[in-house]
Scaffold this motif. Sequence first.
Motif, short mmCIF file in Angstrom:
data_model
loop_
_atom_site.label_atom_id
_atom_site.label_comp_id
_atom_site.label_asym_id
_atom_site.label_seq_id
_atom_site.Cartn_x
_atom_site.Cartn_y
_atom_site.Cartn_z
N LEU A 63 0.75 -1.31 0.11
CA LEU A 63 -0.08 -0.14 -0.10
C LEU A 63 0.71 1.52 -0.18
O LEU A 63 0.64 2.32 -0.54
N ASN A 64 1.83 1.16 0.57
CA ASN A 64 3.10 2.50 0.76
C ASN A 64 4.52 1.94 1.05
O ASN A 64 5.07 1.93 1.65
N PRO A 65 4.64 1.42 0.09
CA PRO A 65 6.12 0.84 -0.91
C PRO A 65 7.48 2.57 -0.28
O PRO A 65 8.19 1.98 0.03
N ASP A 66 7.05 3.35 -0.63
CA ASP A 66 8.20 4.52 -0.07
C ASP A 66 8.11 4.68 1.12
O ASP A 66 9.02 5.15 1.39
N ARG A 67 7.08 4.07 2.02
CA ARG A 67 7.19 4.29 3.10
C ARG A 67 7.74 3.02 4.43
O ARG A 67 8.05 3.17 5.66
N HIS A 68 7.88 1.42 3.33
CA HIS A 68 7.73 1.21 4.01
C HIS A 68 9.26 -0.07 3.46
O HIS A 68 8.70 -0.03 2.23
N HIS A 69 9.52 -1.40 4.75
CA HIS A 69 11.11 -2.06 3.96
C HIS A 69 9.87 -3.41 3.95
O HIS A 69 9.27 -3.55 5.07
N LEU A 70 10.11 -4.64 3.26
CA LEU A 70 9.65 -5.70 3.00
C LEU A 70 11.51 -6.61 2.70
O LEU A 70 11.27 -5.79 0.95
N ASN A 71 11.25 -7.16 3.42
CA ASN A 71 12.01 -8.35 3.51
C ASN A 71 11.67 -10.08 2.70
O ASN A 71 10.44 -10.59 3.26
N VAL A 72 11.86 -10.45 2.14
CA VAL A 72 11.18 -11.89 1.39
C VAL A 72 12.22 -12.65 0.69
O VAL A 72 12.97 -11.65 0.30
N ARG A 73 11.62 -14.02 1.04
CA ARG A 73 12.18 -14.98 0.51
C ARG A 73 11.48 -15.46 -1.41
O ARG A 73 10.08 -16.26 0.02
N LEU A 74 12.01 -15.34 -2.79
CA LEU A 74 11.39 -16.41 -3.06
C LEU A 74 12.04 -17.14 -3.44
O LEU A 74 13.48 -16.89 -3.60
#
Length: 168
Positions: A63-74
Motif C-alpha cells: 500500500l505504501n512502498p515508499d514508507r515501508h521496507h519488506l524482506n521476502v524469500r522467493l
Amino acid sequence: MTLRIDWQNEAVGEQTRMRVAILDVELIVSLIGDIIVEASWEIPSGNNAPQTEFAKSMEAYLLNPDRHHLNVRLLRQGSAYRQKIWRALLAIPLGEVISYSALAEKMGSGPRAVAQACKNNPYAGIIPCHRVVAKSGIGGFMGQSRGDMILLKRRLLEYERRAAESAG
C-alpha cells in the motif's frame, strides 16, 4: 523504502497459504516454510481469516512502498530469460508504466517474449508485472485479456499513480 528479495534455490516442507487483503482483493501467498513459492491476485471469496504479522507487513509495503521496507524469500523459478525480465520489472518505479515493446527493446528481446514472461510471473503480487502495458491499451494481466484481472490491473495502476503523486 525498499523491497529486498533473497532468492532461494529450493524449498522443502509442507506448503501453506496466506492471504493479504489489499484494495478489496486478496494476494494469495503460497509458502513452503518462510519461502514464497507463488503470490497471485484473487477476487475475495468472503473468507475473512485473520492476517499474520508477515501478511500485515506485506500489506503495509504494497500500500505504501515508499514508507515501508519488506524482506521476502522467493523460490527461484523460470528460465534465465524470465528471471532477467522479472528483475527488470522490479526496476519500474511506483506509479509508472512501460510498454511491452519498450521493455523488450531495453532487454534486447521481442514484445511477445516479454508478455509471456509477465504472464508466467509466479509472483504477480510482488514483482510488478501489472506495470507493463500494451502500446495501445492496458494489455493483459495474469493470463487474462479482459474481465476481473484487467479491472484489477487498472485499479492497481491507478492506486500506484495516486500514491506516487502524493509522495512526490
